[in-house]
Design an enzyme around this catalytic site. Structure first.
Site, short mmCIF file in Angstrom:
data_model
loop_
_atom_site.label_atom_id
_atom_site.label_comp_id
_atom_site.label_asym_id
_atom_site.label_seq_id
_atom_site.Cartn_x
_atom_site.Cartn_y
_atom_site.Cartn_z
N GLU A 173 -37.00 3.40 47.79
CA GLU A 173 -35.67 2.30 47.76
C GLU A 173 -35.76 1.75 49.26
O GLU A 173 -35.10 2.42 50.04
CB GLU A 173 -34.47 2.69 47.43
CG GLU A 173 -34.40 2.90 45.99
CD GLU A 173 -34.80 1.66 44.73
OE1 GLU A 173 -34.74 0.67 45.06
OE2 GLU A 173 -35.19 2.12 43.63
N CYS A 207 -28.74 -3.11 52.51
CA CYS A 207 -30.21 -3.60 52.12
C CYS A 207 -30.55 -4.83 51.39
O CYS A 207 -31.61 -5.28 51.80
CB CYS A 207 -31.11 -2.37 51.64
SG CYS A 207 -30.32 -1.78 49.96
#
Length: 429
Positions: A173, A207
């Site tokens: 991720e 993010c």
């Protein structure tokens, strides 16, 4: 001279053109593949007979989801509880043992996870390990059955390289520069409200936050006062005193972000206070593609605006770069939003909205290409940490019914086997 270069370039150009995305194109290719199998059945059977003397019977099957074994979860610092526990839930639900490596940067949360969390779990199948980059590197020298990492692409490459030594599957991720396209046909204040909220949430240390805005120069001039209005409404005349505005995690990241304030021209904000690790919600304009703020993920409360002439130029700007973790498009025209969706690739997509999709458990979350691989959230977390074992179960009796599949093969038995396989959507290959 690379003998494959021309072929690879030709195929990548075709993909970028969008030709393969249309459902009609995909159906046509599958129909062509079907014709190949039908038209050349005997040719293929003869070839298989020469190569392998092969004839196989397939039957009904089922998938059994089983735990991988020992999982390593390496968590980040920006959401140190959520991004630690969400994958942990999936790993435990799937029946795995877990080693958890929380981020050493978020020290207080690391301490709680190390000292308190193990009291609630069976420590024979769960452990927390502490340390920085050196300890993590040592940890990665060991063999795991799956590694789940959240962090930067740079460290993701290190994790993946370590995993390859043991052929360990990974879920990465990662992040990247997530674009936000704003069409001329929009309500600037509505767009500003949404962009300001999900850009400066957690001081931009998210993010999937929009890393930069793409819009026309005319729309930029309409957006700037709307963004200033939203910042004042959300954080007051003095954002530094607002209880709703986070601080930068440490001095290292503060210094990095402070250096980015020199890119382009500050249109909004720009103030900073090192003693509090405070950087004001900032908007940069007149930013050049070559400047540092456009070369790395910002991960802070700084939002550059890059001007483009329209949708086509925006799509070209996005597709010439690595695939982002998230992509956003704002327009009153649904066709514009759909065009951005259809002509680009990203881990996730928000049309006239921010990262609210993260709260929908039925949606997977994950990157693509440079922004990561694999997915989780909800049931997808369970699937990520499970081996999907293909199984076939046959009766120990009724052997007479199976005689037809054993050699030597008569014309009748071959026709029967071919009919049986075709009826199940199977092939002899």
């Amino acid at each position: 001279m690379d003998p494959f270069a021309d072929t690879l370039r030709r195929l990548r150009e075709t993909f970028r053109s969008g030709r393969t995305r249309a459902a009609e194109f995909r159906a046509a290719q599958l129909e062509g593949l079907g014709r190949f199998l039908r038209d050349n059945k005997q040719l293929l059977q003869d070839a298989l007979a020469k190569d392998l003397r092969k004839l196989t019977k397939l039957s009904s099957a089922f998938i059994r989801k089983e735990p991988f074994g020992l999982i390593l979860i390496i968590a980040p610092w920006n959401y140190p509880v959520n991004l630690t526990l969400v994958p942990l839930v999936g790993a435990l639900a799937a029946g795995n043992c877990v080693i958890l490596k929380p981020s050493e940067i978020s020290k207080s949360t690391e301490k709680v996870l190390a000292e308190v969390l193990p009291q609630y779990l069976d420590q024979s199948c769960f452990a927390v390990v502490l340390g920085g980059p050196q300890e993590t590197q040592q940890l990665l020298e060991n063999r795991f059955d799956h590694i789940f990492f959240t962090g930067t692409p740079h460290v993701g490459k290190i994790v993946m390289a370590a995993a390859t030594k043991h052929l360990t599957p990974v879920t990465l991720e990662l992040g990247g520069k997530s674009p936000c396209y704003v069409d001329d046909d929009c309500d600037p204040q509505t767009v500003a409200n949404r962009v300001v909220w999900f850009r400066y949430f957690n001081a931009g240390q998210t993010c999937v936050a929009p890393d930069y805005v793409l819009c026309s120069r005319e729309t930029q001039e309409r957006l700037l006062p709307a963004i200033q209005s939203a910042i004042t409404r959300f954080y007051g005349d003095d954002p530094k005193s607002s209880p709703n505005l986070s601080r930068i995690v440490n001095q290292k990241h503060f210094k990095r972000l402070q250096g980015l304030l020199g890119c382009g021209r500050v249109a909004i904000g720009g103030q900073s206070d090192e003693s509090e690790r405070y950087i004001a919600p900032t908007v940069l304009v007149d930013v050049q593609e070559t400047e540092p703020v456009m070369q790395e993920e910002i991960f802070g409360p700084i939002l550059p605006i890059v001007t483009v002439r329209g949708l086509d130029e925006a799509v070209d700007f996005i597709t010439r770069r690595e695939k982002p973790l998230a992509l956003y498009a704002f327009s009153n025209n649904s066709q514009v939003v759909n065009q951005m969706l259809e002509r680009t690739s990203s881990g996730s997509f928000g049309g006239n909205e921010g990262f609210v999709y993260l709260t929908v458990p039925s949606l997977p979350f994950g990157g693509v290409g440079h922004s990561g691989m694999g997915r989780y959230h909800g049931k997808f977390s369970f699937d990520t940490f499970s081996h999907h074992r293909a199984c076939l179960m046959a009766s120990p009796g009724l052997e007479k019914l199976n005689e037809v599949r054993y050699p030597p093969y008569s014309d009748w038995s071959q026709k029967f086997i071919t009919w049986a396989l075709d009826s199940q959507g199977c092939t002899l290959l």
